[in-house]
Design a protein around this motif. Structure first.
Motif, PDB file in Angstrom:
ATOM      1  N   GLY A   1       0.815  -1.213   0.000  1.00 30.94           N
ATOM      2  CA  GLY A   1       0.000   0.000   0.000  1.00 30.94           C
ATOM      3  C   GLY A   1       0.847   1.261   0.000  1.00 30.94           C
ATOM      4  N   TRP A   2       1.946   1.244   0.761  1.00 24.48           N
ATOM      5  CA  TRP A   2       2.839   2.396   0.790  1.00 24.48           C
ATOM      6  C   TRP A   2       3.444   2.634  -0.593  1.00 24.48           C
ATOM      7  N   VAL A   3       3.829   1.538  -1.285  1.00 22.05           N
ATOM      8  CA  VAL A   3       4.435   1.667  -2.614  1.00 22.05           C
ATOM      9  C   VAL A   3       3.431   2.263  -3.593  1.00 22.05           C
ATOM     10  N   PHE A   4       2.181   1.817  -3.545  1.00 17.09           N
ATOM     11  CA  PHE A   4       1.158   2.405  -4.423  1.00 17.09           C
ATOM     12  C   PHE A   4       0.935   3.886  -4.080  1.00 17.09           C
ATOM     13  N   ASN A   5       0.885   4.200  -2.802  1.00 17.78           N
ATOM     14  CA  ASN A   5       0.709   5.593  -2.395  1.00 17.78           C
ATOM     15  C   ASN A   5       1.871   6.450  -2.902  1.00 17.78           C
ATOM     16  N   ALA A   6       3.091   5.946  -2.744  1.00 15.74           N
ATOM     17  CA  ALA A   6       4.277   6.664  -3.222  1.00 15.74           C
ATOM     18  C   ALA A   6       4.230   6.841  -4.739  1.00 15.74           C
ATOM     19  N   THR A   7       3.669   5.861  -5.412  1.00 14.76           N
ATOM     20  CA  THR A   7       3.542   5.955  -6.871  1.00 14.76           C
ATOM     21  C   THR A   7       2.629   7.110  -7.242  1.00 14.76           C
ATOM     22  N   TYR A   8       1.493   7.201  -6.581  1.00 10.33           N
ATOM     23  CA  TYR A   8       0.536   8.259  -6.897  1.00 10.33           C
ATOM     24  C   TYR A   8       0.989   9.632  -6.400  1.00 10.33           C
ATOM     25  N   LEU A   9       1.914   9.663  -5.434  1.00 15.42           N
ATOM     26  CA  LEU A   9       2.477  10.935  -4.980  1.00 15.42           C
ATOM     27  C   LEU A   9       3.632  11.395  -5.871  1.00 15.42           C
ATOM     28  N   GLY A  10       4.049  10.518  -6.800  1.00 16.48           N
ATOM     29  CA  GLY A  10       5.103  10.883  -7.743  1.00 16.48           C
ATOM     30  C   GLY A  10       6.516  10.748  -7.214  1.00 16.48           C
ATOM     31  N   ILE A  11       6.735   9.870  -6.239  1.00 13.12           N
ATOM     32  CA  ILE A  11       8.066   9.696  -5.653  1.00 13.12           C
ATOM     33  C   ILE A  11       9.029   9.005  -6.626  1.00 13.12           C
ATOM     34  N   TRP A  12       8.545   8.070  -7.416  1.00 13.25           N
ATOM     35  CA  TRP A  12       9.412   7.328  -8.331  1.00 13.25           C
ATOM     36  C   TRP A  12       9.664   8.128  -9.596  1.00 13.25           C
ATOM     37  N   ARG A  13      10.682   7.695 -10.338  1.00 13.99           N
ATOM     38  CA  ARG A  13      10.903   8.274 -11.662  1.00 13.99           C
ATOM     39  C   ARG A  13       9.626   8.140 -12.465  1.00 13.99           C
TER      40      ARG A  13
ATOM     41  N   GLY B   1       6.846   5.125 -12.248  1.00 13.40           N
ATOM     42  CA  GLY B   1       5.506   5.442 -11.739  1.00 13.40           C
ATOM     43  C   GLY B   1       4.429   5.177 -12.773  1.00 13.40           C
ATOM     44  N   ASN B   2       4.682   5.569 -14.014  1.00 13.46           N
ATOM     45  CA  ASN B   2       3.710   5.319 -15.087  1.00 13.46           C
ATOM     46  C   ASN B   2       3.500   3.827 -15.304  1.00 13.46           C
ATOM     47  N   TRP B   3       4.596   3.063 -15.258  1.00 15.20           N
ATOM     48  CA  TRP B   3       4.462   1.613 -15.461  1.00 15.20           C
ATOM     49  C   TRP B   3       3.628   1.011 -14.334  1.00 15.20           C
ATOM     50  N   ILE B   4       3.920   1.386 -13.108  1.00 21.07           N
ATOM     51  CA  ILE B   4       3.179   0.830 -11.962  1.00 21.07           C
ATOM     52  C   ILE B   4       1.700   1.209 -12.053  1.00 21.07           C
ATOM     53  N   ARG B   5       1.404   2.452 -12.388  1.00 17.77           N
ATOM     54  CA  ARG B   5      -0.001   2.882 -12.494  1.00 17.77           C
ATOM     55  C   ARG B   5      -0.742   2.141 -13.606  1.00 17.77           C
ATOM     56  N   THR B   6      -0.102   1.969 -14.731  1.00 13.87           N
ATOM     57  CA  THR B   6      -0.790   1.327 -15.874  1.00 13.87           C
ATOM     58  C   THR B   6      -0.780  -0.192 -15.791  1.00 13.87           C
ATOM     59  N   HIS B   7       0.010  -0.749 -14.883  1.00 16.58           N
ATOM     60  CA  HIS B   7       0.075  -2.210 -14.710  1.00 16.58           C
ATOM     61  C   HIS B   7      -0.104  -2.563 -13.232  1.00 16.58           C
ATOM     62  N   ALA B   8      -1.058  -1.913 -12.570  1.00 11.44           N
ATOM     63  CA  ALA B   8      -1.229  -2.072 -11.117  1.00 11.44           C
ATOM     64  C   ALA B   8      -1.472  -3.518 -10.709  1.00 11.44           C
ATOM     65  N   ASP B   9      -2.310  -4.247 -11.437  1.00 16.86           N
ATOM     66  CA  ASP B   9      -2.581  -5.652 -11.090  1.00 16.86           C
ATOM     67  C   ASP B   9      -1.330  -6.503 -11.242  1.00 16.86           C
ATOM     68  N   THR B  10      -0.595  -6.292 -12.323  1.00 18.10           N
ATOM     69  CA  THR B  10       0.640  -7.045 -12.557  1.00 18.10           C
ATOM     70  C   THR B  10       1.660  -6.727 -11.471  1.00 18.10           C
ATOM     71  N   PHE B  11       1.761  -5.445 -11.108  1.00 13.69           N
ATOM     72  CA  PHE B  11       2.690  -5.047 -10.053  1.00 13.69           C
ATOM     73  C   PHE B  11       2.331  -5.736  -8.731  1.00 13.69           C
ATOM     74  N   ALA B  12       1.048  -5.744  -8.396  1.00 14.32           N
ATOM     75  CA  ALA B  12       0.609  -6.385  -7.145  1.00 14.32           C
ATOM     76  C   ALA B  12       0.918  -7.878  -7.162  1.00 14.32           C
ATOM     77  N   ARG B  13       0.652  -8.547  -8.295  1.00 10.76           N
ATOM     78  CA  ARG B  13       0.986  -9.976  -8.401  1.00 10.76           C
ATOM     79  C   ARG B  13       2.488 -10.193  -8.252  1.00 10.76           C
ATOM     80  N   ALA B  14       3.297  -9.329  -8.876  1.00 10.28           N
ATOM     81  CA  ALA B  14       4.753  -9.450  -8.779  1.00 10.28           C
ATOM     82  C   ALA B  14       5.200  -9.273  -7.329  1.00 10.28           C
ATOM     83  N   TRP B  15       4.609  -8.307  -6.643  1.00  8.45           N
ATOM     84  CA  TRP B  15       4.939  -8.057  -5.238  1.00  8.45           C
ATOM     85  C   TRP B  15       4.598  -9.277  -4.380  1.00  8.45           C
ATOM     86  N   LEU B  16       3.429  -9.855  -4.594  1.00  4.60           N
ATOM     87  CA  LEU B  16       2.948 -10.940  -3.747  1.00  4.60           C
ATOM     88  C   LEU B  16       3.510 -12.316  -4.127  1.00  4.60           C
ATOM     89  N   ASP B  17       3.600 -12.582  -5.446  1.00  2.01           N
ATOM     90  CA  ASP B  17       3.911 -13.940  -5.898  1.00  2.01           C
ATOM     91  C   ASP B  17       5.340 -14.125  -6.387  1.00  2.01           C
TER      92      ASP B  17
END
Length: 155
Positions: A114-126, A130-146
């Motif tokens: 949740g913190w990583v997603f929040n940081a993404t929407y706050l623009g902390i990452w390059r 950030g754009n990749w994480i926002r446009t691939h949120a489900d894939t990012f979550a699966r990568a984080w978990l699995d």
């Protein structure tokens, strides 16, 4: 080789063209499909080092048909129908190296998803990350978990 969620396994979907699977010869069965004349069932013979006294004589044969998945998991070869395989195993997501770096560093710092997603929407990452994480949120979550596979870089 492809990697699947749950635990490391080797798996190959049988399409009728393979002559061997995991080093075992594919043998067409004598039963012919009534419509095509092609063998409907195939098998491989597994050589056991020692047979148990209560084993049936055909325990060393694995039978399957076109479309089935042959799974080599923890020194056991088993057959799964396509739908069953897809329900039990999901191929690990492929993500860019810079996104994998974010996951690795965030987990190392004991941050939560949740913190990583929040940081993404706050623009902390390059911006590209950030754009990749926002446009691939489900894939990012699966990568984080699995877990994930890092995308190969193209020259």
């Amino acid at each position: 080789m492809k990697f699947y969620h749950k635990q490391p396994i080797e798996a190959e979907q049988f399409d009728g063209s393979q002559t061997s699977l995991f080093g075992y010869e594919v043998i067409p069965e004598s039963l012919l499909d009534a419509l095509t004349g092609e063998p409907a069932y195939y098998s491989i013979l597994i050589d056991d080092v020692e047979s148990e006294p209560d084993d049936f004589p055909d325990d060393n044969e694995v039978s399957f048909e076109i479309g089935d998945w042959i799974v080599n998991e923890a020194d056991e070869i088993k057959v799964m129908a396509d739908e069953e395989f897809k329900q039990q195993y999901a191929e690990l997501p492929v993500i860019p190296g810079n996104v994998a770096y974010i996951i690795k560093q965030a987990k190392k710092g004991d941050y939560k998803l949740g913190w990583v997603f929040n940081a993404t929407y706050l623009g902390i990452w390059r911006v590209s990350v950030g754009n990749w994480i926002r446009t691939h949120a489900d894939t990012f979550a699966r990568a984080w978990l699995d877990g994930y596979v890092v995308e190969e870089e193209h020259d």
